[in-house]
Design a protein around this motif. Sequence first.
Motif, PDB file in Angstrom:
ATOM      1  N   ILE A   6      -3.648   5.042 -15.592  1.00  0.00           N
ATOM      2  CA  ILE A   6      -4.691   4.064 -15.871  1.00  0.00           C
ATOM      3  C   ILE A   6      -5.874   4.394 -14.969  1.00  0.00           C
ATOM      4  CG2 ILE A   6      -3.843   2.355 -14.187  1.00  0.00           C
ATOM      5  CD1 ILE A   6      -4.715   0.179 -16.229  1.00  0.00           C
ATOM      6  N   VAL A   7      -7.074   4.231 -15.499  1.00  0.00           N
ATOM      7  CA  VAL A   7      -8.290   4.540 -14.747  1.00  0.00           C
ATOM      8  C   VAL A   7      -8.870   3.241 -14.198  1.00  0.00           C
ATOM      9  CG1 VAL A   7     -10.555   5.618 -14.793  1.00  0.00           C
ATOM     10  CG2 VAL A   7      -8.734   6.496 -16.270  1.00  0.00           C
ATOM     11  N   ALA A   8      -9.019   3.168 -12.886  1.00  0.00           N
ATOM     12  CA  ALA A   8      -9.539   1.966 -12.234  1.00  0.00           C
ATOM     13  C   ALA A   8     -10.966   2.196 -11.762  1.00  0.00           C
ATOM     14  CB  ALA A   8      -8.655   1.582 -11.053  1.00  0.00           C
ATOM     15  N   VAL A   9     -11.814   1.219 -12.030  1.00  0.00           N
ATOM     16  CA  VAL A   9     -13.228   1.303 -11.667  1.00  0.00           C
ATOM     17  C   VAL A   9     -13.565   0.126 -10.750  1.00  0.00           C
ATOM     18  CG1 VAL A   9     -15.588   1.538 -12.524  1.00  0.00           C
ATOM     19  CG2 VAL A   9     -13.664   2.278 -13.967  1.00  0.00           C
ATOM     20  N   PRO A  10     -13.505   0.314  -9.426  1.00  0.00           N
ATOM     21  CA  PRO A  10     -13.946  -0.754  -8.522  1.00  0.00           C
ATOM     22  C   PRO A  10     -15.465  -0.893  -8.624  1.00  0.00           C
ATOM     23  CG  PRO A  10     -12.623   0.928  -7.380  1.00  0.00           C
ATOM     24  CD  PRO A  10     -13.027   1.495  -8.696  1.00  0.00           C
ATOM     25  N   VAL A  15     -24.206  -3.503 -12.307  1.00  0.00           N
ATOM     26  CA  VAL A  15     -24.286  -3.833 -13.728  1.00  0.00           C
ATOM     27  C   VAL A  15     -25.163  -2.851 -14.505  1.00  0.00           C
ATOM     28  CG1 VAL A  15     -26.291  -5.393 -13.593  1.00  0.00           C
ATOM     29  CG2 VAL A  15     -24.502  -5.800 -15.308  1.00  0.00           C
ATOM     30  N   ARG A  16     -26.070  -2.194 -13.832  1.00  0.00           N
ATOM     31  CA  ARG A  16     -26.950  -1.245 -14.518  1.00  0.00           C
ATOM     32  C   ARG A  16     -26.214   0.037 -14.903  1.00  0.00           C
ATOM     33  NH1 ARG A  16     -31.891   1.037 -11.174  1.00  0.00           N
ATOM     34  NH2 ARG A  16     -30.264   2.455 -10.444  1.00  0.00           N
ATOM     35  N   GLU A  17     -25.381   0.546 -14.025  1.00  0.00           N
ATOM     36  CA  GLU A  17     -24.703   1.826 -14.250  1.00  0.00           C
ATOM     37  C   GLU A  17     -23.311   1.673 -14.869  1.00  0.00           C
ATOM     38  OE1 GLU A  17     -26.295   4.475 -13.910  1.00  0.00           O
ATOM     39  OE2 GLU A  17     -28.016   3.748 -12.759  1.00  0.00           O
ATOM     40  N   LEU A  18     -22.682   0.533 -14.677  1.00  0.00           N
ATOM     41  CA  LEU A  18     -21.298   0.337 -15.120  1.00  0.00           C
ATOM     42  C   LEU A  18     -21.094   0.591 -16.616  1.00  0.00           C
ATOM     43  CD1 LEU A  18     -18.398  -0.472 -14.404  1.00  0.00           C
ATOM     44  CD2 LEU A  18     -19.080  -2.880 -14.689  1.00  0.00           C
ATOM     45  N   PRO A  19     -21.953   0.107 -17.524  1.00  0.00           N
ATOM     46  CA  PRO A  19     -21.719   0.351 -18.951  1.00  0.00           C
ATOM     47  C   PRO A  19     -21.631   1.830 -19.305  1.00  0.00           C
ATOM     48  CG  PRO A  19     -23.365  -1.366 -18.670  1.00  0.00           C
ATOM     49  CD  PRO A  19     -23.130  -0.767 -17.313  1.00  0.00           C
ATOM     50  N   GLY A  20     -22.494   2.644 -18.715  1.00  0.00           N
ATOM     51  CA  GLY A  20     -22.455   4.071 -19.002  1.00  0.00           C
ATOM     52  C   GLY A  20     -21.138   4.696 -18.582  1.00  0.00           C
ATOM     53  N   VAL A  21     -20.643   4.271 -17.407  1.00  0.00           N
ATOM     54  CA  VAL A  21     -19.358   4.789 -16.918  1.00  0.00           C
ATOM     55  C   VAL A  21     -18.228   4.380 -17.859  1.00  0.00           C
ATOM     56  CG1 VAL A  21     -17.690   4.692 -15.023  1.00  0.00           C
ATOM     57  CG2 VAL A  21     -20.144   4.820 -14.514  1.00  0.00           C
ATOM     58  N   LEU A  22     -18.199   3.113 -18.264  1.00  0.00           N
ATOM     59  CA  LEU A  22     -17.119   2.624 -19.120  1.00  0.00           C
ATOM     60  C   LEU A  22     -17.176   3.251 -20.515  1.00  0.00           C
ATOM     61  CD1 LEU A  22     -17.045  -1.174 -18.154  1.00  0.00           C
ATOM     62  CD2 LEU A  22     -15.616   0.687 -17.288  1.00  0.00           C
ATOM     63  N   ASP A  23     -18.364   3.397 -21.060  1.00  0.00           N
ATOM     64  CA  ASP A  23     -18.485   3.998 -22.392  1.00  0.00           C
ATOM     65  C   ASP A  23     -17.994   5.443 -22.388  1.00  0.00           C
ATOM     66  OD1 ASP A  23     -19.532   1.632 -23.322  1.00  0.00           O
ATOM     67  OD2 ASP A  23     -21.625   2.296 -23.247  1.00  0.00           O
ATOM     68  N   ARG A  24     -18.310   6.180 -21.337  1.00  0.00           N
ATOM     69  CA  ARG A  24     -17.868   7.569 -21.261  1.00  0.00           C
ATOM     70  C   ARG A  24     -16.376   7.657 -20.972  1.00  0.00           C
ATOM     71  NH1 ARG A  24     -21.992   9.845 -16.981  1.00  0.00           N
ATOM     72  NH2 ARG A  24     -20.815  11.798 -17.234  1.00  0.00           N
ATOM     73  N   LEU A  25     -15.842   6.705 -20.224  1.00  0.00           N
ATOM     74  CA  LEU A  25     -14.399   6.694 -19.969  1.00  0.00           C
ATOM     75  C   LEU A  25     -13.617   6.399 -21.242  1.00  0.00           C
ATOM     76  CD1 LEU A  25     -13.968   4.868 -16.536  1.00  0.00           C
ATOM     77  CD2 LEU A  25     -13.325   7.232 -17.079  1.00  0.00           C
ATOM     78  N   ARG A  26     -14.120   5.503 -22.054  1.00  0.00           N
ATOM     79  CA  ARG A  26     -13.426   5.156 -23.298  1.00  0.00           C
ATOM     80  C   ARG A  26     -13.144   6.386 -24.149  1.00  0.00           C
ATOM     81  NH1 ARG A  26     -16.376  -0.307 -25.610  1.00  0.00           N
ATOM     82  NH2 ARG A  26     -14.683  -1.756 -25.139  1.00  0.00           N
ATOM     83  N   VAL A  27     -14.074   7.322 -24.146  1.00  0.00           N
ATOM     84  CA  VAL A  27     -13.915   8.540 -24.941  1.00  0.00           C
ATOM     85  C   VAL A  27     -12.702   9.344 -24.479  1.00  0.00           C
ATOM     86  CG1 VAL A  27     -15.033  10.718 -25.593  1.00  0.00           C
ATOM     87  CG2 VAL A  27     -16.390   8.634 -25.402  1.00  0.00           C
ATOM     88  N   GLN A  28     -12.341   9.205 -23.205  1.00  0.00           N
ATOM     89  CA  GLN A  28     -11.214   9.966 -22.670  1.00  0.00           C
ATOM     90  C   GLN A  28      -9.863   9.439 -23.156  1.00  0.00           C
ATOM     91  OE1 GLN A  28     -11.768  12.806 -20.948  1.00  0.00           O
ATOM     92  NE2 GLN A  28     -13.935  12.329 -21.360  1.00  0.00           N
ATOM     93  N   GLY A  29      -9.836   8.208 -23.633  1.00  0.00           N
ATOM     94  CA  GLY A  29      -8.631   7.688 -24.276  1.00  0.00           C
ATOM     95  C   GLY A  29      -7.595   7.078 -23.363  1.00  0.00           C
ATOM     96  N   ARG A  50     -19.168  -7.605 -23.630  1.00  0.00           N
ATOM     97  CA  ARG A  50     -19.264  -6.256 -24.177  1.00  0.00           C
ATOM     98  C   ARG A  50     -17.948  -5.489 -24.133  1.00  0.00           C
ATOM     99  NH1 ARG A  50     -24.093  -1.908 -22.721  1.00  0.00           N
ATOM    100  NH2 ARG A  50     -23.119  -0.060 -23.626  1.00  0.00           N
ATOM    101  N   TYR A  51     -17.068  -5.856 -23.182  1.00  0.00           N
ATOM    102  CA  TYR A  51     -15.815  -5.111 -23.012  1.00  0.00           C
ATOM    103  C   TYR A  51     -14.615  -6.065 -22.951  1.00  0.00           C
ATOM    104  CZ  TYR A  51     -19.125  -1.460 -21.702  1.00  0.00           C
ATOM    105  OH  TYR A  51     -20.169  -0.563 -21.693  1.00  0.00           O
ATOM    106  N   PRO A  52     -14.429  -6.904 -23.957  1.00  0.00           N
ATOM    107  CA  PRO A  52     -13.315  -7.872 -23.906  1.00  0.00           C
ATOM    108  C   PRO A  52     -11.947  -7.205 -23.961  1.00  0.00           C
ATOM    109  CG  PRO A  52     -14.324  -7.863 -26.077  1.00  0.00           C
ATOM    110  CD  PRO A  52     -15.212  -7.022 -25.199  1.00  0.00           C
ATOM    111  N   ASP A  53     -11.898  -5.948 -24.395  1.00  0.00           N
ATOM    112  CA  ASP A  53     -10.627  -5.231 -24.503  1.00  0.00           C
ATOM    113  C   ASP A  53     -10.215  -4.557 -23.207  1.00  0.00           C
ATOM    114  OD1 ASP A  53     -12.960  -3.635 -24.975  1.00  0.00           O
ATOM    115  OD2 ASP A  53     -11.655  -1.963 -25.524  1.00  0.00           O
ATOM    116  N   ILE A  54     -11.098  -4.518 -22.212  1.00  0.00           N
ATOM    117  CA  ILE A  54     -10.791  -3.854 -20.945  1.00  0.00           C
ATOM    118  C   ILE A  54     -10.203  -4.863 -19.969  1.00  0.00           C
ATOM    119  CG2 ILE A  54     -11.856  -2.788 -18.906  1.00  0.00           C
ATOM    120  CD1 ILE A  54     -13.677  -1.248 -20.712  1.00  0.00           C
ATOM    121  N   ASP A  55      -9.120  -4.461 -19.312  1.00  0.00           N
ATOM    122  CA  ASP A  55      -8.469  -5.317 -18.326  1.00  0.00           C
ATOM    123  C   ASP A  55      -9.364  -5.449 -17.093  1.00  0.00           C
ATOM    124  OD1 ASP A  55      -6.559  -6.898 -17.168  1.00  0.00           O
ATOM    125  OD2 ASP A  55      -5.184  -5.265 -16.670  1.00  0.00           O
ATOM    126  N   VAL A  56      -9.492  -6.662 -16.588  1.00  0.00           N
ATOM    127  CA  VAL A  56     -10.373  -6.930 -15.447  1.00  0.00           C
ATOM    128  C   VAL A  56      -9.626  -7.755 -14.405  1.00  0.00           C
ATOM    129  CG1 VAL A  56     -12.523  -7.997 -14.661  1.00  0.00           C
ATOM    130  CG2 VAL A  56     -12.433  -6.881 -16.910  1.00  0.00           C
TER     131      VAL A  56
END
Length: 244
Positions: A6-10, A15-29, A50-56
Amino acid sequence: MDKEIIVAVPSYNNVRELPGVLDRLRVQGYPILVINDGSTDGTGELLRTRYPDIDVVTHPVNMGKGAGIRSAFDRAYELGYRYVVTIDSDGQHYPEDLPLFVEKIGRYPDSLLVGARNLKAENMPAKNTFANNLSNFFFRLISGQSLEDTQTGYRLYPIRKLRDLKLLSGKYEFEMEILVRAAWRHIPLRSVPIRVYYAPGEERISHFRPFQDFMRIVLLDFVLLLIAIFWFYPSRLLKSARKD
């Protein structure tokens, strides 16, 4: 392997950079876990809408990067994962380098993998190079081992091997301490060459407090050095003598 990682993102106020990181991580599966460490910039709302499917996991107040990584370990262990990959939320790391960690852990199971940046890369701040060289020196002195880059947050942790470690720190210095404790426990440490992006100075976001956080790191290094002098090295010599 995909069900073990599992990939953890502390994240704290990124908030400005986080969406780009998460969108690119999603592609990794791989499954993603965000640790919202008391952010006050709308990160919580972004994750809900925007990311209700991601565990937080949400900290009610900012507790520090080390506390965020600990929370990631606890949540990942609870969910049954074997490894946690940590990646910073500020866009410095390349999610596309994740397969490098996956490939290496396949060859060296239960190792702790540490991303190794090119310290001569373009836009690498001189203070970062100095701090990393100093950190590498203390790590070698305290643990008896060498790593190319002890300051990067892009890592793969074998959480079942680390779960019961007794750690003193909870902020930036946590990442140094866990390497030392893992080395003392004879958990294999291996480097993984990674890319890094440093935004121009006016765009760069950092929550590192030069005086307070540096002093915490120095204090931790001093404490660990004392432990190494009076416990780690003597116990290693004693074990070696018994084998002879």
